[in-house]
Write a protein that holds these residues in place. Structure first.
Motif, short mmCIF file in Angstrom:
data_model
loop_
_atom_site.label_atom_id
_atom_site.label_comp_id
_atom_site.label_asym_id
_atom_site.label_seq_id
_atom_site.Cartn_x
_atom_site.Cartn_y
_atom_site.Cartn_z
N ALA A 94 -36.46 -2.94 -12.60
CA ALA A 94 -37.40 -3.37 -13.65
C ALA A 94 -36.96 -2.83 -15.00
CB ALA A 94 -38.81 -2.87 -13.32
N LEU A 95 -36.53 -1.58 -15.03
CA LEU A 95 -36.13 -0.95 -16.30
C LEU A 95 -34.85 -1.58 -16.83
CD1 LEU A 95 -37.05 2.69 -15.27
CD2 LEU A 95 -38.26 1.28 -16.95
N TRP A 96 -33.90 -1.91 -15.96
CA TRP A 96 -32.69 -2.60 -16.41
C TRP A 96 -33.05 -3.94 -17.07
CZ3 TRP A 96 -30.03 -2.09 -10.98
CH2 TRP A 96 -29.46 -0.83 -10.84
N ALA A 97 -33.91 -4.69 -16.39
CA ALA A 97 -34.23 -6.04 -16.88
C ALA A 97 -34.95 -6.00 -18.23
CB ALA A 97 -35.08 -6.77 -15.84
N MET A 98 -35.80 -4.99 -18.38
CA MET A 98 -36.59 -4.93 -19.62
C MET A 98 -35.73 -4.64 -20.84
SD MET A 98 -40.17 -3.18 -18.86
CE MET A 98 -40.24 -2.65 -17.20
N ASP A 99 -34.53 -4.15 -20.61
CA ASP A 99 -33.59 -3.91 -21.72
C ASP A 99 -33.06 -5.20 -22.32
OD1 ASP A 99 -33.47 -1.30 -22.21
OD2 ASP A 99 -31.71 -0.86 -20.96
N ARG A 100 -33.25 -6.31 -21.61
CA ARG A 100 -32.69 -7.60 -22.06
C ARG A 100 -33.75 -8.36 -22.85
NH1 ARG A 100 -27.17 -8.13 -20.67
NH2 ARG A 100 -26.82 -6.47 -19.17
N PRO A 101 -33.41 -8.77 -24.07
CA PRO A 101 -34.43 -9.36 -24.94
C PRO A 101 -35.04 -10.66 -24.42
CG PRO A 101 -32.23 -9.58 -25.90
CD PRO A 101 -32.09 -8.69 -24.71
N GLY A 102 -34.28 -11.39 -23.58
CA GLY A 102 -34.80 -12.69 -23.10
C GLY A 102 -35.78 -12.56 -21.95
N VAL A 103 -35.90 -11.37 -21.36
CA VAL A 103 -36.75 -11.21 -20.18
C VAL A 103 -38.22 -11.12 -20.61
CG1 VAL A 103 -37.34 -9.66 -18.25
CG2 VAL A 103 -34.95 -10.18 -18.77
N ALA A 104 -38.98 -12.15 -20.24
CA ALA A 104 -40.37 -12.24 -20.69
C ALA A 104 -41.33 -11.48 -19.78
CB ALA A 104 -40.78 -13.71 -20.75
N SER A 105 -40.96 -11.37 -18.50
CA SER A 105 -41.90 -10.77 -17.55
C SER A 105 -41.14 -10.10 -16.41
CB SER A 105 -42.82 -11.84 -16.97
OG SER A 105 -42.05 -12.79 -16.25
N VAL A 106 -41.81 -9.12 -15.82
CA VAL A 106 -41.28 -8.45 -14.63
C VAL A 106 -42.37 -8.50 -13.56
CG1 VAL A 106 -40.65 -6.21 -13.63
CG2 VAL A 106 -39.70 -6.90 -15.84
N GLN A 107 -41.98 -8.98 -12.38
CA GLN A 107 -42.92 -8.96 -11.26
C GLN A 107 -42.54 -7.81 -10.33
OE1 GLN A 107 -44.03 -11.53 -7.34
NE2 GLN A 107 -43.93 -12.72 -9.23
N ILE A 108 -43.53 -7.01 -9.97
CA ILE A 108 -43.25 -5.81 -9.16
C ILE A 108 -44.43 -5.52 -8.25
CG2 ILE A 108 -44.15 -4.21 -10.94
CD1 ILE A 108 -41.65 -2.37 -10.22
N ILE A 109 -44.15 -4.85 -7.12
CA ILE A 109 -45.24 -4.45 -6.23
C ILE A 109 -45.98 -3.27 -6.87
CG2 ILE A 109 -45.86 -3.50 -3.98
CD1 ILE A 109 -43.52 -4.95 -2.75
N LEU A 110 -47.28 -3.42 -7.00
CA LEU A 110 -48.14 -2.35 -7.53
C LEU A 110 -49.46 -2.42 -6.79
CD1 LEU A 110 -48.84 -0.15 -9.66
CD2 LEU A 110 -49.54 -1.99 -11.19
N ASN A 111 -49.80 -1.35 -6.13
CA ASN A 111 -51.10 -1.28 -5.44
C ASN A 111 -51.40 0.19 -5.13
OD1 ASN A 111 -49.95 -0.54 -2.84
ND2 ASN A 111 -49.27 -2.68 -2.63
N ALA A 112 -52.54 0.42 -4.51
CA ALA A 112 -52.95 1.81 -4.24
C ALA A 112 -51.96 2.53 -3.34
CB ALA A 112 -54.35 1.80 -3.59
N PHE A 113 -51.15 1.77 -2.59
CA PHE A 113 -50.13 2.36 -1.72
C PHE A 113 -48.73 2.28 -2.34
CE2 PHE A 113 -52.65 1.35 2.46
CZ PHE A 113 -53.59 2.31 2.12
#
Ligand SMILES: NC(=O)c1ccc[n+]([C@@H]2O[C@H](COP(=O)([O-])OP(=O)(O)OC[C@H]3O[C@@H](n4cnc5c(N)ncnc54)[C@H](OP(=O)(O)O)[C@@H]3O)[C@@H](O)[C@H]2O)c1
Length: 329
Positions: free
Chosen positions: A160-179
């Motif tokens: 996720a952090l690598w991708a966010m460095d790229r200006p064209g990347v509009a969104s990141v989808q990632i698993i996020l939950n209480a676990f």
């Protein structure tokens, strides 16, 4: 339903969206009429964001959404799809402009649109995230009008952090939950700083956090909760969030008790917990039927969760789950 801006796409999407993997396959059978009932219920509940992929049911999920959308031109929503998993392996070798064009053309046909709203690279291998040529090819597709925007779906926080460095990347989808709480440490703050949208997937840990399953629950043989428990078909983190089933059921029992103390149904508490994390654009629970969609949509309206609940969820994660997942994803 609250609408939030989805990163640099500029699109407004409902804070609770709809994951449509169930509509395609890998979750046991779902009839077309049941799939349409799910989509109808989502639209009626104010959901304006659907997440699909070209491989869900080998295109069935996209096709059903396309047909449903043609019948419901009044629905002004956003459909995000994904690509690269039609390749023999989701690696740099296959992440070519030619393949991207072929896959997006197929998704455009399936979804019945000229321009795809958002295309996400579907959990590719590490080498794809760091290759300049990949982002250039995606920029070309945007310039050609095949896709309006692109993002990535990732397995790990590092990706996720690598991708966010790229200006064209509009969104990141990632698993996020209480676990699965690691994205709270660095990914969500970085997304906020970069203006990148966060699409939070698997909010119920594949249904565990609904508190409905027991040690004896049996899932259909063609449900990944039967056939991918140990990562036999794809990353094990996508099934029950990578928590072993017995631990997951026991921890979910504790989560349900915490939710009940605050007068909440466990599934609603789990989805609200995700939706209320700063930086989340949309949380996308998958749903098997219209009732689940309706209650999940309502979770977007749950009042701010008390600090005591949030603290208890952090303590539960640390005590029961963290050792299994934190170092892996
Ligand atoms: N690599 C990727 O990019 C990737 C990977 C995984 C998922 N996704 C996306 O993320 C979406 C969400 O993740 P997910 O579907 O894997 O997991 P999830 O949302 O954590 O769990 C979905 C399951 O939870 C149960 N459920 C849903 N709403 C409920 C409610 N109100 N009450 C009780 N139970 C409820 C249902 O289980 P039952 O079937 O037992 O009723 C449903 O199948 C997917 O649909 C897909 O769009 C993307």
């Amino acid at each position: 339903m609250e609408q939030r801006t989805l990163g640099t796409t500029g699109r407004r999407v409902s804070v609770v969206g709809l994951g449509t993997w169930q509509i395609g396959g890998d979750w046991g059978p779902m009839e077309e009429s049941e799939a349409f009932a799910v989509l109808d219920a989502a639209a009626e509940a104010g959901i304006t964001f659907f997440d699909t992929a070209d491989v869900y049911g080998d295109g069935r999920s996209e096709q059903l959404i396309g047909r449903w959308r043609a019948a419901h031109p009044e629905w002004e929503g956003t459909v995000a799809t994904k690509m690269i998993r039609r390749a023999p392996e989701p690696s740099l070798l296959h992440a070519t402009e030619e393949n991207f064009r072929a896959w997006t053309d197929r998704s455009r046909r399936n979804l019945g649109v000229e321009t795809l709203d958002l295309v996400q690279l579907h959990c590719p291998t590490d080498d794809v995230f760091t290759a300049d040529a990949v982002y250039s090819a995606l920029d070309t597709l945007v310039a050609e009008g095949a896709i309006a925007a692109y993002g990535v779906s990732v397995e790990t926080c590092e990706q996720a952090l690598w991708a966010m460095d790229r200006p064209g990347v509009a969104s990141v989808q990632i698993i996020l939950n209480a676990f699965r709480q690691k994205p709270l440490e660095r990914v969500l703050p970085a997304a906020q700083a970069a203006g990148v949208g966060i699409i939070a997937r698997v909010p119920l840990a594949s249904g565990l956090l609904s508190g409905r399953y027991t040690e004896e629950t049996v899932f259909s043989p063609d449900d990944h909760r039967s056939f991918n428990r140990h990562g036999e078909a794809f990353d094990v983190g996508e099934t029950f969030s990578g928590v072993d089933y017995t631990t997951g059921v026991q921890a979910a029992r504790e989560f349900s008790a915490l939710a009940a103390e605050h007068g909440l149904e466990p599934a609603a508490a789990a989805i609200a917990w995700v939706a209320q994390q700063p930086g989340v654009s949309s949380v996308i629970p998958g749903a098997r039927n219209a009732d689940q969609v309706r209650s999940n949509a309502a979770a977007g309206k749950v009042a701010e969760l008390p600090a005591s609940f949030v603290d208890s969820v952090r303590e539960l994660y640390t005590r029961r789950v963290k050792a299994q997942v934190h170092h892996r994803w």
